[in-house]
Design a protein around this motif. Structure first.
Motif, PDB file in Angstrom:
ATOM      1  N   ASP A 132       0.875  -1.402   0.021  1.00  0.00           N
ATOM      2  CA  ASP A 132       0.040   0.026   0.027  1.00  0.00           C
ATOM      3  C   ASP A 132       0.700   1.121   0.033  1.00  0.00           C
ATOM      4  N   ASN A 133       2.066   1.230   0.819  1.00  0.00           N
ATOM      5  CA  ASN A 133       2.917   2.641   0.842  1.00  0.00           C
ATOM      6  C   ASN A 133       3.979   2.558  -0.139  1.00  0.00           C
ATOM      7  N   PHE A 134       4.425   1.559  -0.544  1.00  0.00           N
ATOM      8  CA  PHE A 134       5.569   1.412  -1.478  1.00  0.00           C
ATOM      9  C   PHE A 134       5.327   0.879  -2.939  1.00  0.00           C
ATOM     10  N   GLY A 135       4.123   0.174  -3.080  1.00  0.00           N
ATOM     11  CA  GLY A 135       4.129  -0.434  -4.227  1.00  0.00           C
ATOM     12  C   GLY A 135       4.566  -1.646  -4.486  1.00  0.00           C
ATOM     13  N   GLU A 136       5.571  -2.136  -3.586  1.00  0.00           N
ATOM     14  CA  GLU A 136       6.126  -3.334  -3.676  1.00  0.00           C
ATOM     15  C   GLU A 136       6.550  -3.797  -2.181  1.00  0.00           C
ATOM     16  N   VAL A 137       7.082  -5.149  -1.967  1.00  0.00           N
ATOM     17  CA  VAL A 137       7.451  -5.667  -0.578  1.00  0.00           C
ATOM     18  C   VAL A 137       8.889  -5.660  -0.698  1.00  0.00           C
TER      19      VAL A 137
END
Length: 176
Positions: free
Chosen positions: A78-83
């Motif tokens: 949600d915050n960075f678009g990736e893990v």
């Protein structure tokens, strides 16, 4: 409430205690600046490790490991678009989880516990400072200085009695 919220909050409480001891009279200004700059969360939860050691991290997560991993995945997506957290490393997982829950801790603190107006330094009032200097000079120059100020000057602020209190705290009690 999130898993081990209180334990993660204790890190913040310890940080507050340590910072208050270290900063002394500057404590409130320091915390207010961190809040105003949006850096309080970073300072508390991103400048040191929450837990060190693979075994300690695994034990700390216990049966909630998959819940914690899922929360981290959702947060980062949600915050960075990736893990980006290495989910195979228990130590990194716990530290990222503490970082995420730390946002809630800081938000709860700012919204429910910290009164920034109570902790803000009062701004100087230039007219009071100027008046205090005038009254101190009058007091030093003449023994009848009190007679000169029983009628306030036109350019004095409406709270001129506060000036007297600043010059000599006993004057208002004695003279009214």
């Amino acid at each position: 409430m999130e898993y081990k919220y209180n334990e993660i909050k204790d890190v913040f409480t310890d940080w507050l205690d340590y910072t208050k001891d270290y900063q002394g009279a500057e404590f409130a200004d320091y915390v207010n600046k961190l809040i105003d700059d949006g850096e309080l969360h970073h300072e508390v939860y991103n400048t040191d490790y929450f837990i060190i050691g693979r075994y300690q991290a695994t034990q700390w997560m216990g049966s909630e490991a998959f819940h914690i991993i899922g929360l981290i995945k959702d947060y980062e997506q949600d915050n960075f678009g990736e893990v980006s957290t290495d989910l195979s490393c228990p130590e990194r997982v716990v530290n990222m989880y503490a970082y995420i829950i730390g946002e809630e801790v800081i938000s709860d603190f700012i919204n429910n516990e910290w009164d920034s107006t109570e902790h803000k330094e009062e701004e100087e009032q230039p007219e009071l400072v100027e008046g205090v200097h005038y009254l101190k000079a009058e007091r030093e120059a003449s023994s009848d200085w009190m007679l000169k100020i029983t009628t306030p000057r036109k350019d004095w602020p409406s709270n001129w009695k506060d000036l007297l209190l600043m010059v000599d705290g006993s004057l208002i009690k004695q003279g009214g």
